[in-house]
Every structure is written in C-alpha cells, then in structure tokens.
Design a protein around this motif. Structure first.
Motif, PDB file in Angstrom:
ATOM      1  N   ARG A 528       0.828  -1.210   0.000  1.00 21.95           N
ATOM      2  CA  ARG A 528       0.000   0.000   0.000  1.00 21.95           C
ATOM      3  C   ARG A 528       0.865   1.264   0.000  1.00 21.95           C
ATOM      4  N   LYS A 529       1.942   1.228   0.784  1.00 21.28           N
ATOM      5  CA  LYS A 529       2.838   2.394   0.835  1.00 21.28           C
ATOM      6  C   LYS A 529       3.502   2.637  -0.523  1.00 21.28           C
ATOM      7  N   ILE A 530       3.960   1.543  -1.173  1.00 21.19           N
ATOM      8  CA  ILE A 530       4.592   1.663  -2.496  1.00 21.19           C
ATOM      9  C   ILE A 530       3.616   2.285  -3.485  1.00 21.19           C
ATOM     10  N   ILE A 531       2.376   1.819  -3.468  1.00 15.32           N
ATOM     11  CA  ILE A 531       1.375   2.310  -4.422  1.00 15.32           C
ATOM     12  C   ILE A 531       1.011   3.758  -4.133  1.00 15.32           C
ATOM     13  N   ASN A 532       0.845   4.088  -2.854  1.00 14.70           N
ATOM     14  CA  ASN A 532       0.494   5.474  -2.496  1.00 14.70           C
ATOM     15  C   ASN A 532       1.597   6.431  -2.911  1.00 14.70           C
ATOM     16  N   ASP A 533       2.854   6.043  -2.717  1.00 20.04           N
ATOM     17  CA  ASP A 533       3.980   6.894  -3.133  1.00 20.04           C
ATOM     18  C   ASP A 533       3.966   7.099  -4.646  1.00 20.04           C
ATOM     19  N   LYS A 534       3.625   6.046  -5.372  1.00 20.20           N
ATOM     20  CA  LYS A 534       3.610   6.140  -6.833  1.00 20.20           C
ATOM     21  C   LYS A 534       2.475   7.037  -7.314  1.00 20.20           C
ATOM     22  N   GLN A 535       1.363   7.069  -6.598  1.00 19.65           N
ATOM     23  CA  GLN A 535       0.228   7.886  -7.019  1.00 19.65           C
ATOM     24  C   GLN A 535       0.542   9.371  -6.953  1.00 19.65           C
ATOM     25  N   GLY A 536       1.585   9.727  -6.230  1.00 13.98           N
ATOM     26  CA  GLY A 536       1.972  11.136  -6.156  1.00 13.98           C
ATOM     27  C   GLY A 536       2.860  11.576  -7.303  1.00 13.98           C
ATOM     28  N   LEU A 537       3.246  10.644  -8.201  1.00 17.35           N
ATOM     29  CA  LEU A 537       4.119  10.974  -9.324  1.00 17.35           C
ATOM     30  C   LEU A 537       3.297  11.198 -10.590  1.00 17.35           C
ATOM     31  N   THR A 538       3.942  11.804 -11.590  1.00 14.79           N
ATOM     32  CA  THR A 538       3.248  12.083 -12.853  1.00 14.79           C
ATOM     33  C   THR A 538       2.733  10.797 -13.483  1.00 14.79           C
ATOM     34  N   ASN A 539       3.609   9.798 -13.566  1.00 17.96           N
ATOM     35  CA  ASN A 539       3.204   8.486 -14.070  1.00 17.96           C
ATOM     36  C   ASN A 539       2.862   7.624 -12.864  1.00 17.96           C
ATOM     37  N   ARG A 582      -5.783  -3.689 -20.773  1.00 18.89           N
ATOM     38  CA  ARG A 582      -4.535  -2.997 -21.116  1.00 18.89           C
ATOM     39  C   ARG A 582      -4.827  -1.579 -21.580  1.00 18.89           C
ATOM     40  N   ASN A 583      -5.854  -1.415 -22.397  1.00 19.55           N
ATOM     41  CA  ASN A 583      -6.198  -0.088 -22.897  1.00 19.55           C
ATOM     42  C   ASN A 583      -6.627   0.842 -21.756  1.00 19.55           C
ATOM     43  N   ARG A 584      -7.380   0.306 -20.811  1.00 23.83           N
ATOM     44  CA  ARG A 584      -7.781   1.122 -19.651  1.00 23.83           C
ATOM     45  C   ARG A 584      -6.567   1.480 -18.804  1.00 23.83           C
ATOM     46  N   PHE A 585      -5.629   0.565 -18.712  1.00 23.00           N
ATOM     47  CA  PHE A 585      -4.400   0.809 -17.937  1.00 23.00           C
ATOM     48  C   PHE A 585      -3.563   1.915 -18.579  1.00 23.00           C
ATOM     49  N   GLU A 586      -3.647   2.045 -19.902  1.00 20.20           N
ATOM     50  CA  GLU A 586      -2.862   3.057 -20.613  1.00 20.20           C
ATOM     51  C   GLU A 586      -3.518   4.431 -20.552  1.00 20.20           C
ATOM     52  N   MET A 587      -4.806   4.486 -20.234  1.00 19.60           N
ATOM     53  CA  MET A 587      -5.504   5.775 -20.204  1.00 19.60           C
ATOM     54  C   MET A 587      -4.891   6.704 -19.156  1.00 19.60           C
ATOM     55  N   PRO A 588      -4.901   8.025 -19.413  1.00 23.13           N
ATOM     56  CA  PRO A 588      -4.425   8.963 -18.393  1.00 23.13           C
ATOM     57  C   PRO A 588      -5.300   8.904 -17.152  1.00 23.13           C
ATOM     58  N   ARG A 589      -4.711   9.236 -16.024  1.00 27.91           N
ATOM     59  CA  ARG A 589      -5.436   9.074 -14.756  1.00 27.91           C
ATOM     60  C   ARG A 589      -6.709   9.917 -14.691  1.00 27.91           C
ATOM     61  N   GLU A 590      -6.769  10.988 -15.514  1.00 25.12           N
ATOM     62  CA  GLU A 590      -7.951  11.847 -15.485  1.00 25.12           C
ATOM     63  C   GLU A 590      -9.190  11.143 -16.035  1.00 25.12           C
ATOM     64  N   ASN A 591      -8.990  10.120 -16.837  1.00 25.17           N
ATOM     65  CA  ASN A 591     -10.113   9.400 -17.418  1.00 25.17           C
ATOM     66  C   ASN A 591     -10.776   8.534 -16.343  1.00 25.17           C
ATOM     67  N   PRO A 592     -12.063   8.664 -16.153  1.00 20.46           N
ATOM     68  CA  PRO A 592     -12.741   7.879 -15.101  1.00 20.46           C
ATOM     69  C   PRO A 592     -12.685   6.377 -15.343  1.00 20.46           C
ATOM     70  N   GLU A 593     -12.429   5.935 -16.580  1.00 22.45           N
ATOM     71  CA  GLU A 593     -12.336   4.513 -16.889  1.00 22.45           C
ATOM     72  C   GLU A 593     -10.925   3.954 -16.692  1.00 22.45           C
ATOM     73  N   ALA A 594      -9.972   4.841 -16.382  1.00 20.27           N
ATOM     74  CA  ALA A 594      -8.564   4.419 -16.317  1.00 20.27           C
ATOM     75  C   ALA A 594      -8.314   3.496 -15.129  1.00 20.27           C
ATOM     76  N   LEU A 595      -7.320   2.645 -15.277  1.00 19.55           N
ATOM     77  CA  LEU A 595      -6.819   1.805 -14.190  1.00 19.55           C
ATOM     78  C   LEU A 595      -5.482   2.343 -13.723  1.00 19.55           C
ATOM     79  N   ASP A 596      -5.240   2.265 -12.409  1.00 21.09           N
ATOM     80  CA  ASP A 596      -3.957   2.694 -11.853  1.00 21.09           C
ATOM     81  C   ASP A 596      -3.024   1.514 -11.625  1.00 21.09           C
TER      82      ASP A 596
END
Length: 1014
Positions: A528-539, A582-596
């Motif tokens: 969880r910590k690894i993922i939370n830290d990553k969510q603060g980055l551009t990618n 895979r396509n949802r995973f590639e979507m930018p985070r702003e897209n409500p359908e995107a996967l993180d």
C-alpha cells in the motif's frame, strides 16, 4: 584542385559485321523495329533466302535474312551519359537485380533505423533456405524484424500471400495489423467462419481466395473440426485434407513456443502451413537452450530437412559446448587463451558432426589457422568471437539478439523491501515447516508429495492469505484450479492418491490458515505504501506480478476496498478482456475509466507491451531468472519514454524464496541490467535452484550451503563474463557485438539505394517520360509534392501496367492515384519523414514508381560517361574504367557491379569516387580506343576468371557440406528405423518402418540430385 576524368562502359556484346548473313551467337535486330533484338541460335538454309532462329525476349522467333540487320558495333553505338544519368543507371541496375550483399529494407518502412534489427534480415537472405527462428530477448523488436525480412523478400520476388499466426490477444489488440501498416501492408484477421470459407474454396477449386491473401490467424482457431473436418457435416473438409494444400509465400509464427507440444492441433496446423510455404519465420522470446526438447520441436517444424528427428538433433548439438568453451576462452583473454580456444575447437571437430561437417568448413579452417598463429590485434580478437559463435551448428537458422548485445533501453532502479511476518503469520509458517518435515519423515521420495508441498510452501512465501483457498482446492480435488504453469515451468500434475496420503496434515494447516486476520498483513501494508507513493508521481501506473492466482485475487479484493482502480490479468482472462484492461491501464489518470494498477500472473502479461508504465512490483519471485527478465522486459523495452524504470521486490525473510533471492537472483544482477550470462549458464542456474529448493529433505542449513555453492559457481561465471566485457570496452573502446553489427550493416548498405539516389532516378525517369523539361517533384524539404498532369499520369500508368500484377497495398494506392483526378501527391524518400506524415507515399526501391524508373534502363546497350572528382586518394590524371555486371549462379545466386580500371592506384577508391563525381564538361566526344577496350577486357577477364574459380570452389564446398549434412542425418535416421525393426514384435510395425526407410531413401536421392543440379 585534383581532377580525374573517368570513363564508363559496359562489356562488349557483339562482333562487327554488316553482311546480310549472320552467325550463330551474333546479336541482331529487326529492321522493322530495332528495339527487337536477340541472339541467333540456329540457321535454316533455304532458297531464295536463308532463315534465322533468333532468341528474343522469352521465346524463339524465325526471320528471313532480309528482315534482320546486325547490331551496330559498340564503338558506333556508344551513348554518352551525363553524371546524373550514369548514377541513375547504377541505381536502376541494383533495383532490377537484387543481390545477396545488399540490404533493400534500409529506409524502406515507416520505422526508426535500429542496426541490430537488421541482423536477422542478413542471416535470412544469406541462408541456404528461407527459414529462420528469431529467438531475441524481450523488447528487442521481433515484429519489426519480421517486417524487414518481408521487405527484403519483396525486393526479390512478388509476395502474393502471407500468413501470420499468433496468440489471440494480439489479434484482438490488432498488434500485427497495426505494425504491418508501417511496411505498407494491409492484413485482415480471420475468424472461424472466414477460415472455414477459405478451406472450402481451396477444396473446391484449388485456390486460396484472393481477398484473403494477407491474413492473421489466432492459434485458438486450430481445433479438431478445422484440421480434420466436421463429422456432422459431410461437405466440410479439414485443413489437413486439402489437396493441393495452400501455399503461402511467407508464414510468420509469433510466440512460436505455443507449438512446442507436438500433440496439439495448433502444432499440426502450423507444421502443415510451413511444410508447404516458400519461406517461414518463427518468433519467440522464450529462453532457448541447446539440447532442450522445445528447441528440437521448433527446429524440426521449421527445418525438417535438416533437423530430422531427436537423434539427429542431439547429433548436431554435440560440438556446441566445445564451441562455447572456445568463445569463453577468447573473451577471457587469460594466458594461453588462444591455445585453449584452439583445443576446444579441436574437441568440437572430434565429435561425429564435427568430423563429418565442421572440420570441412572453410570458416572453421580459417579460424583454426588464426588461433594457431596466436598473434592478433585486439580488434581481430573481437571479430574472432563473432566468427567462432557463427560455427554453432544452428547459427544459420537461429538469430539470437540478447539484451546485453544492444545495451540498455533505460536505467533500472531496483529496490528491495523486506517485510517480516506478523507473529500469527510466523507461527503458521513455522507450523507449515513442521508439517512438511512430518510428512517427509512418513512418506519419502514421492514426487507428487514433494511437488504439492513445494507449491504450498511457495504460496505461503507469496501470501499466507492465499493459502486457505489453495488448500481447499487441493482437498476438494479442484486440481484444474492449480495451473502450475502460471508459477513456473514444471509440467508435474497432482493426483488424488497423493492427496489422500497427506489429507490430515492439509486439514490441520487449513484450520490454522483460516484463523489468520487479514487486517494484520505487513506485506500488504508495505505494498500500500509503495502504491500510495507512486500515485503522487506524474506516471502513477503500477504493474504487479505474482506467480499465484490466489495471491492476485487476495490483492485485488483489498486494493479495490482501499479505493484503487485495479484489475487482474491471468492465463484464464478472456482475450477481449485482456486487451480492454490494457487499454484502460494506458488511459491517463484523469479518465474515469482508467486503471492505476494491473495485477499479472506469468502468462497474463504474455505478448502485450506496456512501455507507458515505468514501475513493476514483484510480490513474489519466480526461481527461473529468465522468467524475471520477461517480467521486467514488459516495460524495459524499445519505446519506453522514462529514463529509468523502478523494480520493487517484496521479500519475506525466513522463507526459501528469500534464500534464493539473496544467494542467487540478486547476485546475478538481473534487477540492475539485462542478464549478461549465456542461456546455457542460466538454464543450469534455474535447474539448480529448483533441485535444491524442491529437495524438502534438506535442512535449512544444508539448503543455504548448496545455494551458496550454486552462486559461487554458475553465478560467478556470469559476473566474470560481464566484468570482462566491461574491461574490453574500456580498454579498446569497442562495443563487442554492436561494433560487429554496425560493420555488417555498413557493408550491406548501398549508396545507389539511398534516398538521394532513388530521388535522382525518379527525377530522371519523370523528365524522360513526361517531357517538357519542368520539375515534377516540388519542395526542398523531406516532405515533397509530386505534381503530374492527367496526360503524364496516363503515361506512367502504361509503364505501371508493364510491371506485372502485385497484390500489395502500395501498388494499389499508386494505381488508384494514377487513375484518379488529383494531380498532386505528397511523397517523401526518407523514412523519418514518412513516420511523421502518414499520408505521404514513401518512395523506396520497392515502390512501383522506383521500379518503373528502373525499367527506363532496360537492355545492355553500352554507354559512356566522363566525370571529374576532387580527392587526395589518388594522383591527378585521367583514368579509364569499365563497370561489369557479374551474375552468380548456383546454390546461392547473386549479382554485383564490378568496377575495373587500368590504373591499380584508383581501383580501391573507385566506388567512393563514383559516388562523389560530377560531370566533366569537355569539348568533343571522346571514345575508347580499341586498345583501351582490349586492356580493360584483359584485366576484367583475369578478375572474372579468378572470381569464377573461387565461386566454383565455394559452391563445391557448400554442395559437399550440404551433401555431408544430408548424408549424416539420413544415415542416422535409417539406423534408428532399422533398430526399431529389429526390436518390433508386430509385423505391421516392421512393414511400416520399412516403408519409412524406403521413403527416406527416395527423399535422400531426390534432395541429393537437387544439390547436384544447383
């Protein structure tokens, strides 16, 4: 200013005669149409006028003497060319007569120029048969390499039909369809109905449907009904029943390891298509180890003429360990390295294959002589490494570009996160080890029990909260939910009998595992910590890998509850869902359908690329180093935009996985860079780890000791090899494999096929064909406009129709434009520009416009040119030269342009001088004197005769090599069949084996005769 006057002529072709009677062999032409010319092949005496049989074009024609006239002497028909015309003529000759020594796929597609991707192209066009296994590392670009090979084939013949076979996810994602558009190719995907239609049409009229000549077919379509016909429908023939069979010009098999099981329908279908194909390419990134059963199956399918059976395969592999020793000796450069390398090669020559094949090879003899001299420069020693590697028995049919050969795509930044068990977890893990010991003391040596306990123990190291559902599956006999291939390479299967033996212990572990509280999971909290830290980055994208489905399901549930957008991909995920995720995973985070976050099993990520992600988390680690490399290769590959990729490894101390990580995997250096060691070493490491880890009778101390020994031996070899290569790079400034690749590409690059040369040829053609002296190609920048009037397009259309039919998209587009009303067409001669302007026509040596232009120089008329060039490579003066066209016939055909000059001082520089030359405007028309022609012809004859003898010798040696290879494989096959006859009790089996012997002998005689004819 140094000045050279250079003069060019083609070889003499005629004798000088003006009589009305002609001799056999004389070149004559029709008085009515002087363009019709040919050689007299026979004379028919008659009155009042003799008749002459003349070979014109592709047929023999009969004329009266009065209808013919002798072709004028060369001196009378020597046409003077400008420098532009002369250069265009050389370009035209290279387009019309492709040679083995020249690459035509350079600058011929909408792709970046990457030198190493042309290695398999060179290997393919120079091989004795158009068959190649491309076993490159993950991320190297095998799809592009296959496209480049297609381009080379198209330069040499019309490729009317192409079949691509690949996993269904790549069909759903349209990966091959999209990639082939970069090569101006349109492919269609076939579903089951389309393929059934093609088979029915083939059965009815013997022709594959025209609109399905470029197709992509998934493995999943190959089932029993398709191969053998439907039992319910009488008029439904099977693929294997077709006579004649479909014959594709090229078959490309992607992820070829999917056909490694010979009993599957997919294997039978691929073998059927390859057996009747003109050319075939197999692609796989799966580790290839010589002696491996999978490699045998692939090569036997690809080249059954060479790799006939397992016995002949093993026979061929015998010299390779010694060749590897020779390579390592040369790399190591320790005292007496040349002696050790020579001794290893001598050992290779003593093997049965070495005695019959290897020691007769000119390359082998040359390498022996070089080592025996034991005196070479560093650059020579570096080249020697590649020369010795080429002696591998399968080097001609396997291309293996490893990641270490081409450098890193990015910087890898590994991080180890060690997470201790919570006290209840530690108690359960200790209980598991106690139960394991109790079972082993009661039941010893049962492979199924060992396998089951290893699976349980690895699941515990991965995620203890996945242990309960795993144990429930075991107790409930839901063995189909335990796909071990998700976790590793073993093909062992559990059985109910083994479960009965340990059921009480499994029940006990199940009760304990159900008592665990998932609220206290340190490993999940670390994630969880690894993922939370990553969510603060551009990618913010994270790929997570686990070898166990129960781990993935556990993580997906908790991460979703935490609010993360997460999904899971594994071997059982439907293909359409896999691509959609895979396509949802590639979507930018702003897209409500995107996967993180996307969770993967080993098989789940196969075939798809994820360069847009720059972080992977290994929740657990496979024991096979190549499996780890394949995980990392999903993001560390060509096209990755980030300068660095993060690799996070979660390790649970006190587990066997932690021991393997610390003692072996980490020391290999796989997390810092692509694996440097040879696959043979890596294969030993993977096998060694498995043998140690699965030996449950070992104490923890013994296991640690053996892992340490493994690391001290095989892992040390990898470290030493990497160190040596780094030292050589620093010492000599040479990148070993890359330097060789660049030299190979440079030697195969022709100035006369460059973008500049093609544009010059096309310009000359347009001015000649369309007339009125205007410019038809507009623009100074790479993106240009072709402007042609309706009349000019009609003139070009007539030329286009003389090319012959071609089914490629590029021909259709060109024809449509010529027939259309738009007089403007955006064009470019440079691939970089074509990538940025998808609508522009890329004019390459393969484009119909370039081929039409090359046709302007048909015929063998003699021409002259006077040139000047400024250089310091030779003294100033006048130098006469001629260029001859040499065509090589035999097992390998080739064509080269051979310059000959009277002055020896200018000959080495002549090709470069011609490239830089310009018109020399002198008064009057100069001609060769007869004496100069004779002197040039004498020099040419000496060169030609020497080359002819060398070519004959090489052809004889190659034929002898082919015959010996054929004979060795044939004898091995016959010996096996004869032994089977002796051992068979059934008369029916003996007759069948005798029939196979008779068939093998007939095939041997036929192929031996073909070699003799070639």
């Amino acid at each position: 200013m140094f000045r050279k006057t250079l003069f060019h002529e083609l070889p003499k072709t005629t004798a000088n005669t003006m009589s009305e009677e002609f001799e056999v062999g004389q070149i004559v032409c029709s008085k009515a149409d002087p363009k019709l010319r040919g050689a007299v092949v026979s004379v028919i005496p008659a009155k009042p006028e003799n008749r002459f049989v003349v070979f014109m074009g592709d047929e023999k024609c009969t004329f009266y003497a009065s209808q013919l006239e002798a072709e004028a002497t060369p001196e009378n028909c020597l046409d003077a060319l400008s420098c532009e015309q002369f250069h265009s003529r050389l370009t035209a000759l290279q387009i019309r007569y492709p040679g083995l020594s020249t690459l035509y796929s350079l600058n011929a597609a909408r792709i970046d120029f990457i030198p190493y991707q042309f290695r398999p192209v060179l290997r393919f066009i120079r091989s004795d048969r158009p068959r190649l296994l491309i076993a490159d590392g993950v991320g190297v670009g095998k799809t592009i390499e296959a496209g480049l090979i297609l381009r080379e084939l198209q330069a040499r013949r019309d490729m009317r039909s192409i079949l691509i076979v690949c996993p269904r996810p790549l069909v759903v994602e349209r990966k091959w369809e999209i990639e082939m558009k970069r090569f101006e190719e349109n492919f269609v995907h076939l579903d089951s109905g389309d393929l059934r239609y093609c088979i029915n049409e083939m059965d009815l009229d013997g022709n594959w449907p025209e609109r399905y000549r470029r197709i992509i077919v998934p493995y999943s379509l190959f089932d029993e009904a398709l191969l053998h016909g439907s039992k319910k429908r009488k008029n439904s023939p099977g693929l294997l029943d077709l006579d004649p069979p479909p014959r594709f010009d090229l078959v490309i098999v992607d992820e070829a390891h999917h056909i490694r099981n010979r009993e599957t329908f997919r294997h039978q279908a691929v073998r059927f298509f390859c057996d009747h194909a003109e050319a075939a390419i197999f692609l796989t990134a799966t580790p290839i180890q010589l002696g491996n059963q999978d490699l045998f199956v692939l090569l036997n399918t690809l080249r059954p003429d060479l790799v006939i059976d397992k016995e002949s395969f093993e026979h061929m592999t015998k010299p390779n360990p010694f060749i590897n020793q020779a390579v390592e000796a040369v790399r190591a450069r320790q005292p007496k390295w040349a002696d050790r390398a020579l001794d290893a090669l001598n050992q290779a020559a003593k093997t049965p294959w070495g005695r019959s094949i290897l020691r007769e090879s000119p390359d082998f003899k040359r390498t022996q002589d070089l080592l025996a001299k034991n005196a070479m420069k560093p650059e020579e020693r570096v080249r020697l490494i590649a020369d010795i590697e080429s002696l591998h028995t399968f080097s001609g049919i396997i291309n293996r570009t490893r990641r270490r050969d081409i450098g890193q795509f990015t910087t890898r930044k590994p991080k180890t996160v060690r997470v201790e068990f919570a006290p209840p977890q530690k108690s359960l893990h200790d209980e598991l080890l106690r139960v394991q010991g109790e079972i082993l003391s009661r039941i010893h040596g049962d492979a199924n029990i060992n396998f089951m306990m290893t699976t349980i123990r690895r699941q515990a190291a991965s995620c203890l909260f996945g242990l309960a559902p795993l144990l429930e599956n075991i107790l409930n006999r839901r063995l189909d939910e335990l796909p071990w291939e998700e976790a590793d390479d073993s093909e062992t299967n559990l059985n109910g009998g083994a479960i009965d033996k340990i059921s009480p212990e499994i029940q006990s572990l199940l009760r304990r595992s159900r008592e665990l509280d998932s609220k206290d999971d340190p490993k999940l909290n670390a994630l969880r910590k690894i993922i939370n830290d990553k969510q603060g980055l551009t990618n913010n994208k994270v790929m997570l890998f686990s070898s166990f489905l129960h781990t993935l399901r556990y993580l997906r549930g908790h991460l979703k509850a935490d609010g993360f957008r997460v999904e899971m991909v594994y071997g059982g995920t439907p293909d359409e869902d896999r691509v959609a995720l895979r396509n949802r995973f590639e979507m930018p985070r702003e897209n409500p359908e995107a996967l993180d976050i996307l969770l993967f099993s080993e098989i789940g990520c196969e075939g798809l690329d994820y360069q847009f992600c720059d972080c992977i988390v290994n929740y657990d680690l496979p024991w096979n180093p190549m499996r780890i490399e394949q995980r990392i290769g999903r993001i560390d590959r060509h096209g990755q935009q980030s300068k660095a990729v993060a690799i996070v490894n979660l390790i649970m101390p006190g587990t066997v996985d932690a021991d393997i990580y610390d003692r072996c995997l980490k020391r290999i250096g796989i997390f810092e860079s692509a694996i440097g060691g040879g696959e043979e070493i890596l294969g030993k490491i993977a096998k060694g780890i498995r043998n140690i880890a699965e030996n449950l009778s070992l104490s923890e101390e013994d296991r640690t000791k053996r892992l340490q020994q493994l690391a001290d031996n095989e892992v040390r070899l990898i470290q030493e090899q990497n160190k040596l290569e780094k030292e050589q790079l620093q010492l000599f400034g040479i990148e070993l494999p890359q330097a060789q690749m660049n030299r190979d590409i440079e030697r195969a690059t022709s100035f006369w096929l460059s973008a500049k040369s093609i544009q010059r040829l096309v310009n000359h053609y347009l001015r000649t064909t369309c007339g009125d002296g205007q410019d038809y190609i507009l623009g100074e920048k790479p993106l240009k406009t072709l402007r042609l009037s309706q009349q000019a397009r009609n003139d070009l259309l007539r030329d286009f129709r003389t090319l012959g039919g071609s089914s490629t998209q590029i021909y259709k587009k060109w024809e449509n434009w010529l027939k259309g009303a738009d007089q403007h067409l955006p064009i470019t001669f440079e691939s970089d520009c074509a990538m940025a302007h998808i609508d522009a026509a890329l004019i390459t040596p393969l484009h119909p416009l370039a081929r039409q232009a090359a046709g302007l120089f048909e015929g063998d008329r003699r021409v002259s040119v006077t040139l000047k060039v400024q250089t310091g490579e030779a003294p100033a003066g006048r130098y006469e030269f001629a260029i001859y066209q040499w065509r090589f016939h035999g097992i390998k055909e080739d064509l080269i342009l051979k310059p000959v000059a009277l002055s020896d001082s200018v000959i080495p520089h002549l090709p470069r001088l011609l490239e830089r030359a310009a018109d020399d405007r002198i008064d009057g028309r100069e001609r060769f004197s007869s004496s100069v022609c004779d002197e040039l012809e004498k020099k040419h004859y000496l060169l030609w005769n020497k080359a002819r003898e060398q070519h004959r010798q090489e052809t004889r040696e190659l034929a002898a090599y082919c015959r010996e290879s054929l004979s060795t494989s044939h004898q091995a096959r016959i010996a096996i069949l004869e032994e089977q006859i002796k051992q068979a009790d059934d008369e029916k089996i003996r007759r069948m084996r005798q029939s196979q012997i008779d068939s093998a002998k007939a095939d041997y005689d036929r192929r031996n005769e073909e070699i003799g004819e070639a």
